[in-house]
Design an enzyme around this catalytic site. Structure first.
Site, PDB file in Angstrom:
ATOM      1  N   ASP A  82       0.496   6.745  11.032  1.00 60.73           N
ATOM      2  CA  ASP A  82      -0.366   5.434  11.852  1.00 60.73           C
ATOM      3  C   ASP A  82       1.229   4.378  11.865  1.00 60.73           C
ATOM      4  O   ASP A  82       1.326   3.828  11.837  1.00 60.73           O
ATOM      5  CB  ASP A  82      -0.983   4.568  10.830  1.00 60.73           C
ATOM      6  CG  ASP A  82      -0.034   4.396   9.276  1.00 60.73           C
ATOM      7  OD1 ASP A  82       0.255   4.800   8.716  1.00 60.73           O
ATOM      8  OD2 ASP A  82      -1.208   3.213   8.683  1.00 60.73           O
ATOM      9  N   HIS A 133       1.499   4.196   6.352  1.00 61.05           N
ATOM     10  CA  HIS A 133       1.242   4.657   5.684  1.00 61.05           C
ATOM     11  C   HIS A 133       2.064   6.444   5.474  1.00 61.05           C
ATOM     12  O   HIS A 133       0.974   7.466   5.957  1.00 61.05           O
ATOM     13  CB  HIS A 133       0.148   5.141   5.384  1.00 61.05           C
ATOM     14  CG  HIS A 133      -0.526   3.592   5.180  1.00 61.05           C
ATOM     15  ND1 HIS A 133      -0.773   2.889   6.774  1.00 61.05           N
ATOM     16  CD2 HIS A 133      -0.629   2.257   4.486  1.00 61.05           C
ATOM     17  CE1 HIS A 133      -1.130   1.726   5.794  1.00 61.05           C
ATOM     18  NE2 HIS A 133      -0.888   1.407   5.227  1.00 61.05           N
ATOM     19  N   SER A 136       1.349  -1.055   0.005  1.00 58.89           N
ATOM     20  CA  SER A 136       0.129  -0.221   0.095  1.00 58.89           C
ATOM     21  C   SER A 136       0.877   0.867   0.005  1.00 58.89           C
ATOM     22  O   SER A 136       0.484   2.298  -0.593  1.00 58.89           O
ATOM     23  CB  SER A 136      -0.893   0.202   1.210  1.00 58.89           C
ATOM     24  OG  SER A 136      -0.401   0.591   2.919  1.00 58.89           O
TER      25      SER A 136
END
Length: 221
Positions: A195, A198, A15
């Site tokens: 977080d 990310h 991601s």
């Protein structure tokens, strides 16, 4: 290591690389599309275009959110090798560690260090069968606490990545060291990634500049 005119460059990862990219046009829509996502691949392409407006280079974002090394290995042929890339960047391993912490009740959700190493070897050797221009980027957790267990595990997997880079003669970008260095200089973890994984825009820009250093001697972070 240089990116040359008419090269195909693939950004491969999870991601952090995906960053909400669109599927389908494979970058053929240019910067007006969202094929590059909203993270470092898009920033890298933009910066490269400014530095080399005369060059025609095909960039493909092949990041997929949530993936581990086992998933990258499973799609390596279709998403990477079938495109016959000239340059590949690989940032994978965060979810190999993370899933062992956020869903510990599910056996096998995480990827242990032995499997991580084995998967990385297969991925690296598969890519090197197509091109010798491969850049590795280590997994990371943006946290400086010496007792944070997930940070320590990320460092362990990052060390495996660096060892394999040395074994195969590949450049390795230590993202853990990059982010911790920025923290030491005054940036906060919330500026880099809310977080701790990310990246926000600032974090992605740091990765972009560090990655560009691999290809451009004049660009320094």
């Amino acid at each position: 290591m240089k990116i040359c005119n008419h090269d195909t460059v693939i950004f491969l990862g999870d991601s952090v690389t995906d960053c909400d990219r669109s599927r389908g046009d494979n970058g053929e829509g240019g910067m007006g599309s969202n094929a590059y996502g909203g993270g470092y691949p898009r920033f890298f392409v933009s910066l490269f275009r400014v530095l080399h407006p005369e060059m025609n280079v095909r960039f493909l974002n092949k990041g997929c959110g949530g993936e581990q090394t086992r998933h990258v290995l499973a799609r390596l042929q279709s998403d990477v090798l079938d495109y016959h890339p000239d340059v590949v960047t690989l940032c994978i391993g965060i979810n190999d560690v993370w899933r062992g912490f956020d869903v510990p009740q599910i056996p096998g959700a995480g990827v242990d260090a032995q499997e991580y190493r084995a998967n990385m070897v297969k991925i690296i050797e598969g890519i090197l069968g197509e091109t010798k221009k491969l850049v590795l980027m280590t997994p990371y957790l943006i946290d400086r606490s010496p007792l944070e267990p997930m940070r320590l595990k990320m460092i362990e997997y990052g060390d495996i990545c660096k060892e394999l880079g040395k074994q195969y003669g590949l450049p390795v970008i230590d993202l853990q060291a990059l982010f911790e260095g920025l923290l030491e200089q005054g940036l906060t973890s919330y500026e880099l990634a809310g977080d701790r994984v990310h990246p926000h825009t600032t974090g992605h820009m740091a990765v972009t500049l560090k990655l560009m250093e691999t290809f451009e001697e004049t660009v320094k972070l």
